[in-house]
Design a protein around this motif. Structure first.
Motif, mmCIF file in Angstrom:
data_model
loop_
_atom_site.group_PDB
_atom_site.id
_atom_site.type_symbol
_atom_site.label_atom_id
_atom_site.label_comp_id
_atom_site.label_asym_id
_atom_site.label_seq_id
_atom_site.Cartn_x
_atom_site.Cartn_y
_atom_site.Cartn_z
ATOM 1 N N TYR A 228 0.862 -1.193 0.000
ATOM 2 C CA TYR A 228 0.000 0.000 0.000
ATOM 3 C C TYR A 228 0.893 1.236 0.000
ATOM 4 C CZ TYR A 228 -3.689 -3.284 1.284
ATOM 5 O OH TYR A 228 -4.578 -4.326 1.308
ATOM 6 N N THR A 229 1.389 1.611 -1.165
ATOM 7 C CA THR A 229 2.425 2.646 -1.260
ATOM 8 C C THR A 229 1.910 3.987 -1.772
ATOM 9 O OG1 THR A 229 2.999 1.797 -3.460
ATOM 10 C CG2 THR A 229 4.267 0.957 -1.578
ATOM 11 N N VAL A 230 0.639 4.056 -2.125
ATOM 12 C CA VAL A 230 0.028 5.335 -2.504
ATOM 13 C C VAL A 230 -0.762 5.836 -1.306
ATOM 14 C CG1 VAL A 230 -1.482 6.539 -4.122
ATOM 15 C CG2 VAL A 230 -0.098 4.608 -4.901
ATOM 16 N N VAL A 231 -0.570 7.112 -0.951
ATOM 17 C CA VAL A 231 -1.098 7.616 0.314
ATOM 18 C C VAL A 231 -2.004 8.821 0.081
ATOM 19 C CG1 VAL A 231 -0.485 8.618 2.545
ATOM 20 C CG2 VAL A 231 0.945 6.826 1.555
ATOM 21 N N LEU A 232 -3.194 8.758 0.671
ATOM 22 C CA LEU A 232 -4.050 9.937 0.770
ATOM 23 C C LEU A 232 -3.750 10.583 2.117
ATOM 24 C CD1 LEU A 232 -6.405 11.862 0.138
ATOM 25 C CD2 LEU A 232 -7.957 10.121 1.086
ATOM 26 N N ASP A 233 -3.086 11.720 2.074
ATOM 27 C CA ASP A 233 -2.732 12.477 3.285
ATOM 28 C C ASP A 233 -3.791 13.562 3.466
ATOM 29 O OD1 ASP A 233 -1.581 13.714 5.404
ATOM 30 O OD2 ASP A 233 0.197 14.444 4.341
ATOM 31 N N ALA A 234 -4.751 13.320 4.364
ATOM 32 C CA ALA A 234 -5.919 14.199 4.494
ATOM 33 C C ALA A 234 -5.775 15.134 5.686
ATOM 34 C CB ALA A 234 -7.187 13.365 4.638
ATOM 35 N N THR B 234 -3.285 1.109 -2.965
ATOM 36 C CA THR B 234 -2.375 0.402 -3.868
ATOM 37 C C THR B 234 -2.218 1.108 -5.207
ATOM 38 O OG1 THR B 234 -4.239 -0.957 -4.631
ATOM 39 C CG2 THR B 234 -2.877 -1.842 -2.838
ATOM 40 N N SER B 235 -3.063 2.088 -5.503
ATOM 41 C CA SER B 235 -2.992 2.776 -6.793
ATOM 42 C C SER B 235 -3.536 4.187 -6.657
ATOM 43 C CB SER B 235 -3.803 2.013 -7.849
ATOM 44 O OG SER B 235 -5.191 2.057 -7.539
ATOM 45 N N GLN B 236 -3.228 4.997 -7.661
ATOM 46 C CA GLN B 236 -3.722 6.371 -7.701
ATOM 47 C C GLN B 236 -5.250 6.397 -7.783
ATOM 48 O OE1 GLN B 236 -1.481 8.843 -7.596
ATOM 49 N NE2 GLN B 236 -2.733 10.672 -7.972
ATOM 50 N N LEU B 237 -5.816 5.477 -8.549
ATOM 51 C CA LEU B 237 -7.269 5.428 -8.706
ATOM 52 C C LEU B 237 -7.946 5.115 -7.376
ATOM 53 C CD1 LEU B 237 -9.794 5.461 -10.479
ATOM 54 C CD2 LEU B 237 -9.369 3.034 -10.990
ATOM 55 N N GLN B 238 -7.388 4.170 -6.630
ATOM 56 C CA GLN B 238 -7.967 3.825 -5.329
ATOM 57 C C GLN B 238 -7.874 5.001 -4.361
ATOM 58 O OE1 GLN B 238 -5.972 0.840 -2.901
ATOM 59 N NE2 GLN B 238 -7.943 -0.082 -2.352
ATOM 60 N N ALA B 239 -6.788 5.737 -4.438
ATOM 61 C CA ALA B 239 -6.635 6.911 -3.584
ATOM 62 C C ALA B 239 -7.667 7.976 -3.922
ATOM 63 C CB ALA B 239 -5.219 7.470 -3.708
ATOM 64 N N GLN B 240 -7.946 8.146 -5.212
ATOM 65 C CA GLN B 240 -8.981 9.102 -5.623
ATOM 66 C C GLN B 240 -10.349 8.678 -5.099
ATOM 67 O OE1 GLN B 240 -8.636 11.937 -7.034
ATOM 68 N NE2 GLN B 240 -6.605 11.947 -8.001
ATOM 69 N N GLU B 241 -10.626 7.379 -5.129
ATOM 70 C CA GLU B 241 -11.890 6.875 -4.591
ATOM 71 C C GLU B 241 -11.974 7.113 -3.080
ATOM 72 O OE1 GLU B 241 -11.852 2.806 -5.694
ATOM 73 O OE2 GLU B 241 -12.368 3.166 -7.810
ATOM 74 N N ALA B 242 -10.855 6.914 -2.381
ATOM 75 C CA ALA B 242 -10.829 7.157 -0.937
ATOM 76 C C ALA B 242 -11.073 8.632 -0.635
ATOM 77 C CB ALA B 242 -9.481 6.708 -0.360
ATOM 78 N N ARG C 139 3.132 9.440 -2.765
ATOM 79 C CA ARG C 139 3.659 8.078 -2.757
ATOM 80 C C ARG C 139 4.697 7.922 -1.657
ATOM 81 N NH1 ARG C 139 2.568 4.709 -6.894
ATOM 82 N NH2 ARG C 139 1.360 5.546 -8.654
ATOM 83 N N TYR C 140 4.767 6.721 -1.126
ATOM 84 C CA TYR C 140 5.734 6.418 -0.082
ATOM 85 C C TYR C 140 7.159 6.621 -0.586
ATOM 86 C CZ TYR C 140 8.164 3.613 3.474
ATOM 87 O OH TYR C 140 9.007 3.179 4.459
ATOM 88 N N GLY C 141 7.389 6.331 -1.864
ATOM 89 C CA GLY C 141 8.728 6.489 -2.424
ATOM 90 C C GLY C 141 9.216 7.923 -2.389
ATOM 91 N N SER C 142 8.329 8.880 -2.685
ATOM 92 C CA SER C 142 8.733 10.295 -2.701
ATOM 93 C C SER C 142 8.583 10.946 -1.332
ATOM 94 C CB SER C 142 7.896 11.057 -3.723
ATOM 95 O OG SER C 142 6.504 10.896 -3.469
ATOM 96 N N GLY C 143 7.823 10.329 -0.434
ATOM 97 C CA GLY C 143 7.741 10.813 0.936
ATOM 98 C C GLY C 143 6.527 11.679 1.223
ATOM 99 N N TYR C 144 6.103 11.655 2.465
ATOM 100 C CA TYR C 144 5.006 12.496 2.944
ATOM 101 C C TYR C 144 5.180 12.668 4.451
ATOM 102 C CZ TYR C 144 2.960 8.145 4.671
ATOM 103 O OH TYR C 144 2.757 6.960 5.336
ATOM 104 N N ASP C 145 4.511 13.661 5.014
ATOM 105 C CA ASP C 145 4.648 13.977 6.433
ATOM 106 C C ASP C 145 3.514 13.359 7.231
ATOM 107 O OD1 ASP C 145 6.857 15.463 5.767
ATOM 108 O OD2 ASP C 145 5.814 17.390 5.795
ATOM 109 N N PHE C 146 3.871 12.784 8.383
ATOM 110 C CA PHE C 146 2.861 12.190 9.264
ATOM 111 C C PHE C 146 3.397 12.174 10.689
ATOM 112 C CE2 PHE C 146 0.549 8.268 10.890
ATOM 113 C CZ PHE C 146 -0.677 8.910 11.024
#
Length: 414
Positions: free
Chosen positions: A140-146, A239-247, A272-279
């Motif tokens: 699960y490497t695509v992240v919705l950071d809300a 797992t994908s950009q599309l799933q993140a958009q649905e979320a 994406r987890y590869g490019s990084g995000y803050d949490f």
């Protein structure tokens, strides 16, 4: 036939002298300033037995009326001009809120989702991050950071009361919660009523926030999404950009139509987890888990306040600085997933530079030879960030990344 939901009825009867005393001890431990009545914790404690007995009687009979909160504004950080509003209850009201919190937490905590980690017993920030990293390892490497816009200030009172009343049928307890929410604030001597939100600074506010957002948790769970939430800070792992958009679409619908809240579109993003995000203060990336830049800046601002050049470098200055170092290092350096050692080395060097400026009243790189690192750490007892780092061993255990400093060091955590 559908089973009838069983609600909790007898919470008022569970208010006992022992519970009142436990609530006061918890309030005293958290310290805090006086409210609008200017009664401090020490003043309240001077006549403790009578104060608690009177408060318990009012809570059980429904005669209790909370006082307005004292409005205080604090800067979000050292450099920011933006302020965060806090509502400071009087000590008596804080004890009453703690009593309610202890009664309600036994009702609601078993219902909270396993992936909710904020303000819940035996759960913490590090466990939330470890859970996120586990989801990333599963693909699960695509992240919705809300980000929820002004969450604590904008929760509708109706939503809070509906969620509490769905489990609690004790009318006295429900009225007490409603009175706390509608107590209003005193700002510059002017009373202002409150119609939405639960005050930041209130003892019961984190629990009420969890009760409201538990609805979001289970909706995401039912839709098959994997997520981790700490209070109003949450991420949905996909797992994908599309799933993140649905979320994102689902989260927006739940917040706006069912909870009366809205997303902060500027801060909500898909990454994406590869490019990084803050949490939770970290920047999480596939190759590193280190302090986010804003956390580094906050730490530096705290150090700057304690290392003003015109001040004297003495034992008290070192003790205050060690407190800041210990708190930051324990949070960012101790977890086994942390990769902060290199950045800690740089920050330790920067702290010593600040102390040389205090000691010699100037900034000159040649002074590095006059006051070496051992002078600060062995003679003055200065802690280092790096000494708190842990690394994994071949057997799966953890050890300190660098040897602990000697027993002569002041304030070393044992």
């Amino acid at each position: 036939m559908r089973e009838k939901k069983v609600k909790v009825h007898s919470l008022t009867g569970r208010i006992t002298p022992k519970l009142m005393e436990q609530a006061f001890r918890a309030v005293r431990k958290n310290r805090g300033a006086a409210g609008v009545d200017k009664v401090s914790i020490k003043m309240f404690e001077a006549n403790l037995d009578q104060n608690l007995a009177a408060l318990m009687r009012e809570l059980k009979t429904g005669e209790f009326r909370p006082k307005p909160l004292r409005r205080a504004h604090i800067y979000k950080d050292f450099r920011s001009k933006k302020k965060r509003p806090l509502g400071i209850p009087v000590v008596r009201d804080r004890v009453a809120q703690e009593v309610l919190r202890r009664l309600l937490v036994k009702v609601f905590e078993p219902q909270f989702h396993d992936d909710s980690y904020g303000f819940i017993k035996n759960r913490n920030c590090h466990q939330a991050i470890e859970r996120v990293l586990h989801l990333h390892s599963e693909g699960y490497t695509v992240v919705l950071d809300a980000d929820i816009r002004g969450f604590f200030d904008n929760i509708p009172h109706r939503i809070i009361m509906d969620k509490v009343a769905a489990e609690v049928a004790d009318g006295n307890i429900l009225r007490l919660i409603e009175r706390f929410l509608a107590a209003g604030v005193m700002e510059d001597g002017v009373y202002k009523p409150t119609t939405v939100g639960t005050p930041q600074g209130g003892v019961i506010s984190p629990l009420l926030a969890n009760i409201v957002l538990n609805h979001l948790d289970w909706k995401l769970h039912e839709a098959g999404f994997r997520f981790v939430r700490y209070a109003d800070d949450f991420v949905v792992a996909c797992t994908s950009q599309l799933q993140a958009q649905e979320a994102l679409a689902l989260v927006r619908i739940i917040l706006e139509k069912e909870l009366g809240l809205e997303l902060n579109e500027e801060k909500t993003k898909i990454s994406r987890y590869g490019s990084g995000y803050d949490f939770l203060g970290f920047t999480l990336q596939s190759r590193s888990r280190k302090m986010r830049p804003k956390s580094v800046q906050k730490f530096k601002d705290k150090v700057r306040m304690l290392t003003v050049r015109k001040h004297n470098l003495d034992a008290q200055a070192i003790a205050r600085l060690n407190q800041v170092i210990r708190g930051t290092a324990n949070y960012f350096g101790r977890p086994s997933f942390s990769t902060c050692r290199w950045s800690f080395q740089k920050l330790d060097s920067w702290i010593r530079m600040r102390l040389r400026c205090m000691r010699l009243k100037r900034k000159n790189y040649n002074d590095n030879h006059k006051l070496r690192a051992r002078y600060f750490h062995h003679k003055l007892g200065l802690l280092t960030l790096e000494q708190f780092c842990t690394v994994s061993t071949a057997r799966g255990n953890t050890r300190y990344a660098v040897p602990r400093l000697g027993a002569t060091q002041v304030g070393v955590a044992r």
